[in-house]
Design a protein around this motif. Structure first.
Motif, short mmCIF file in Angstrom:
data_model
loop_
_atom_site.label_atom_id
_atom_site.label_comp_id
_atom_site.label_asym_id
_atom_site.label_seq_id
_atom_site.Cartn_x
_atom_site.Cartn_y
_atom_site.Cartn_z
N ALA A 50 -6.22 -2.52 -4.29
CA ALA A 50 -7.37 -2.11 -5.05
C ALA A 50 -7.28 -0.57 -5.34
O ALA A 50 -7.45 0.01 -6.37
N ILE A 51 -6.74 0.05 -4.35
CA ILE A 51 -6.46 1.65 -4.80
C ILE A 51 -5.33 1.85 -5.82
O ILE A 51 -5.46 2.69 -6.67
N CYS A 52 -4.37 0.99 -5.58
CA CYS A 52 -3.28 1.29 -6.47
C CYS A 52 -3.57 0.88 -7.91
O CYS A 52 -3.24 1.56 -8.96
N SER A 53 -4.35 -0.07 -7.99
CA SER A 53 -4.80 -0.70 -9.19
C SER A 53 -6.03 0.38 -10.09
O SER A 53 -5.64 0.57 -11.25
N ALA A 54 -6.63 0.85 -9.13
CA ALA A 54 -7.74 1.73 -9.81
C ALA A 54 -6.94 3.37 -10.14
O ALA A 54 -7.57 3.90 -11.09
N LEU A 55 -5.75 3.80 -9.34
CA LEU A 55 -5.35 4.95 -9.67
C LEU A 55 -3.98 4.76 -10.72
O LEU A 55 -3.40 5.67 -10.93
N ASP A 56 -3.74 3.42 -10.96
CA ASP A 56 -2.72 3.17 -11.70
C ASP A 56 -1.31 3.68 -10.96
O ASP A 56 -0.77 4.58 -11.74
N CYS A 57 -1.00 3.33 -9.76
CA CYS A 57 0.17 3.95 -9.07
C CYS A 57 0.67 2.87 -8.34
O CYS A 57 0.30 1.93 -8.05
N GLN A 58 1.58 3.06 -7.58
CA GLN A 58 2.55 2.33 -6.70
C GLN A 58 2.17 2.48 -5.11
O GLN A 58 1.76 3.89 -5.06
N PRO A 59 2.24 1.86 -4.28
CA PRO A 59 2.04 2.34 -2.77
C PRO A 59 2.76 3.40 -2.39
O PRO A 59 2.18 4.37 -1.59
N GLY A 60 4.09 3.59 -2.85
CA GLY A 60 4.71 4.78 -2.57
C GLY A 60 4.28 5.96 -3.01
O GLY A 60 4.64 7.14 -2.53
N ASP A 61 3.45 6.07 -4.02
CA ASP A 61 2.89 7.38 -4.39
C ASP A 61 1.46 7.79 -3.64
O ASP A 61 1.41 8.93 -3.47
N ILE A 62 1.12 6.80 -2.60
CA ILE A 62 0.08 7.16 -1.87
C ILE A 62 0.85 7.27 -0.44
O ILE A 62 0.17 8.17 0.31
N LEU A 63 1.48 6.57 0.06
CA LEU A 63 1.84 6.60 1.49
C LEU A 63 3.37 6.96 1.44
O LEU A 63 4.26 6.59 0.59
N GLU A 64 3.64 8.00 2.14
CA GLU A 64 5.02 8.55 2.43
C GLU A 64 5.45 8.97 3.92
O GLU A 64 4.51 8.83 4.87
N TYR A 65 6.67 8.26 4.14
CA TYR A 65 7.24 8.40 5.54
C TYR A 65 7.83 9.70 5.68
O TYR A 65 8.93 10.16 5.10
N THR A 66 7.48 10.33 6.87
CA THR A 66 8.36 11.67 7.15
C THR A 66 8.81 11.64 8.71
O THR A 66 7.85 11.22 9.50
#
Length: 69
Positions: A50-66
């Motif tokens: 739902a967040i990706c749809s609303a922001l027109d992005c991919q999960p990797g744009d929101i979550l990042e592994y460090t």
């Protein structure tokens, strides 16, 4: 934490407020705030979708592994 949540970055890029995102994804402000600040321990795939749809992005744009030091 090894997973960094970049929700605030994507919201800024899309010029979307937390209130507006909350309405679009039908989540409370409190729950979105917990996610945005990186205090969440888990996220449902349906919420991420739902967040990706609303922001027109991919999960990797929101979550990042460090890697942790």
């Amino acid at each position: 934490m090894a997973i960094v949540v970049n929700l605030d970055v994507m919201m800024a890029k899309r010029k979307m407020s937390l209130n507006e995102l909350s309405e679009k994804v039908e989540l409370t402000l409190a729950n979105l705030s917990i996610l945005k600040t990186g205090k969440a321990k888990a996220i449902r795939f349906s919420t991420l979708e739902a967040i990706c749809s609303a922001l027109d992005c991919q999960p990797g744009d929101i979550l990042e592994y460090t890697a942790e030091d």
